[in-house]
Scaffold this active site. Structure first.
Site, PDB file in Angstrom:
ATOM      1  N   ARG A 132      39.825  56.274  16.149  1.00  0.00           N
ATOM      2  CA  ARG A 132      39.573  54.812  16.077  1.00  0.00           C
ATOM      3  C   ARG A 132      40.858  54.054  15.714  1.00  0.00           C
ATOM      4  NH1 ARG A 132      37.497  52.026  11.965  1.00  0.00           N
ATOM      5  NH2 ARG A 132      36.457  53.806  11.014  1.00  0.00           N
ATOM      6  N   TYR A 155      33.248  34.954  34.411  1.00  0.00           N
ATOM      7  CA  TYR A 155      32.282  36.053  34.370  1.00  0.00           C
ATOM      8  C   TYR A 155      31.174  35.660  33.371  1.00  0.00           C
ATOM      9  CZ  TYR A 155      30.249  40.485  33.064  1.00  0.00           C
ATOM     10  OH  TYR A 155      29.355  41.478  32.779  1.00  0.00           O
ATOM     11  N   ASP A 188      41.889  36.271  32.131  1.00  0.00           N
ATOM     12  CA  ASP A 188      41.249  37.508  32.598  1.00  0.00           C
ATOM     13  C   ASP A 188      41.811  37.815  33.992  1.00  0.00           C
ATOM     14  OD1 ASP A 188      39.539  39.403  33.722  1.00  0.00           O
ATOM     15  OD2 ASP A 188      37.758  38.603  32.729  1.00  0.00           O
ATOM     16  N   LYS A 223      36.992  48.082  36.387  1.00  0.00           N
ATOM     17  CA  LYS A 223      36.995  47.627  37.776  1.00  0.00           C
ATOM     18  C   LYS A 223      38.176  48.240  38.545  1.00  0.00           C
ATOM     19  CE  LYS A 223      33.369  45.207  36.633  1.00  0.00           C
ATOM     20  NZ  LYS A 223      33.390  44.961  35.227  1.00  0.00           N
TER      21      LYS A 223
END
Ligand SMILES: Cc1ncc(COP(=O)(O)O)c(C=O)c1O
Length: 392
Positions: free
Chosen positions: A58, A111, A183, A208
């Site tokens: 993490r 989006y 973005d 994507k």
């Protein structure tokens, strides 16, 4: 590997080194949550950040680090941070700037989940967002208030492919001292590198085009080193939205062919957009490569190619849009984008079903709007598939 090497060379090599112990050429998947130390002193030094070292995934992991270095190189940024998904990247990157009482100016065409985060989640933390009623830079400027701490946008936007002037908006943001976040999921760094135009921070859904094969979720934030360091410590590490080493590795591998996939997908998309534009059952095509698109001139200036996302309005509205979806044989009826497979989605009945009709239509998501993500199949087969789906 340095920034003088061309994009294709960096897509393959940047961020990755041959393993000094085994000679492994490909970056290993460090599928380990935790890392051991030689001594108590070494452990204390690494925990105290007096010495660099991995301690717990993490907090950092060598496979994830390789992905971050590659993306910093491809976007031309000082540093990058990988996250569990595109939404983890977007929410973390915004929370890195915005505090209670702050205001965000955001593009109208975004989006859906990013829009929802700004519109409905930020107010829970005492912050708010205003959505600009057009794609024009001067309208972004008009929405700025004394407490505006961030400007947020996409270009090309999802799903209507609106184009925004990156450089023009960056000049406004710089003059007002406001960070500008973009973005870059739809174009990927293979087509445009927003940081070079003055954008402060770039976010991605790595799920994507970066991954490209529809088999891993991930997100990326690229920006100034102090901001990324703070974000890593204060938001991503503590909120916990880290990517898994295996997903980081899949995305890393996907990026090796990003430039090749993008070139093929953009070439096919251009042909498909022209085919749709001439089809009698199609009312309107949104594709920045078409000369009639309102953002065509800008896209020509700021993108290397026009992308592989298309949306179009089928004559006959809602039911006609759904019928096209039902009739396709090669396109998969699926929500994501950027994969090797071509995908189709009817926005009004799926991604935008919760948005009130008037609001949806105001941002261009009409009843018959169908969005295509063009894959790497033979373009003639994809055109034949759409032709038979639009017939009758
Ligand atoms: C433009 C854009 N940004 C961000 C996201 C969110 O990415 P993820 O699904 O990886 O969280 C998506 C998802 O479709 C998207 O299309």
């Amino acid at each position: 590997m340095n920034s003088s090497h061309q994009f294709a060379t960096r897509a393959v090599h940047a961020g990755e080194t041959i393993c000094g112990v085994t000679g492994a050429l490909d970056t290993p998947i460090y599928q380990s949550t935790t890392f051991a130390f030689e001594s108590a002193d070494e452990m204390a030094a690494i925990f105290g950040e007096e010495k660099f070292g991995y301690m717990y995934t993490r907090y950092g992991n060598p496979t994830i680090r390789a992905l971050e270095s590659k993306m910093a190189s491809l976007e031309g940024g000082e540093a990058a941070l990988a996250t569990a998904s595109g939404m983890a990247a977007i929410s973390s990157a915004i929370l890195g700037y915005v505090r209670a009482g702050d205001h965000v100016v955001a593009a109208r065409s975004l989006y859906g989940a990013a829009y929802d985060f700004l519109n409905r989640k930020l107010p829970r933390y005492g912050a708010s967002a205003a959505f600009v009623p057009s794609a024009r830079v001067e309208d972004f400027e008009k929405c700025i208030r004394p407490n505006t701490r961030l400007i947020y946008f996409e270009t090309p936007s999802n799903p209507v492919l609106e184009i925004i002037d990156m450089q023009g908006l960056a000049e406004v943001a710089r003059a007002r001292g406001i960070p500008l976040m973009m973005d870059n999921t739809f174009a990927s760094p293979a087509l445009q590198q927003p940081l070079a135009s003055g954008v402060t921070v770039v976010v991605h859904s790595a799920t994507k085009y970066l991954c490209g094969h529809g088999d891993a979720m991930g997100g990326i934030i690229v920006g100034p080193k102090p901001y990324i360091a703070d974000l890593s410590r204060e938001i991503v590490r503590d909120f916990g939205g880290v990517i898994s080493p295996f997903n980081a590795w899949l995305i890393l591998r996907g990026i090796h062919t990003l430039h090749l996939r993008m070139a093929a997908q953009c070439a096919s998309a251009s042909r498909i957009a022209e085919f749709l534009n001439a089809h009698p059952r199609v009312e309107r095509v949104n594709y920045p490569g078409l000369p009639g698109h309102p953002g065509h001139g800008l896209a020509r200036k700021q993108m290397k190619a026009f992308g592989a996302m298309i949306s179009f309005e089928v004559r006959g509205g809602y039911e006609a849009g759904k019928k096209v979806m039902d009739r396709v044989k090669i396109f998969a009826r699926a929500a994501s984008l950027g994969d090797t497979r071509s995908l189709i989605v009817h926005s009004a009945s799926t991604s935008h079903r919760a948005v009130p009709r008037e609001q949806r239509i105001a941002v261009g998501v009409s009843d018959g709007l169908v969005r295509l993500s063009i894959g790497v199949e033979a373009v003639e087969d994809l055109i034949d598939d759409l032709d038979q789906a639009l017939a009758s």
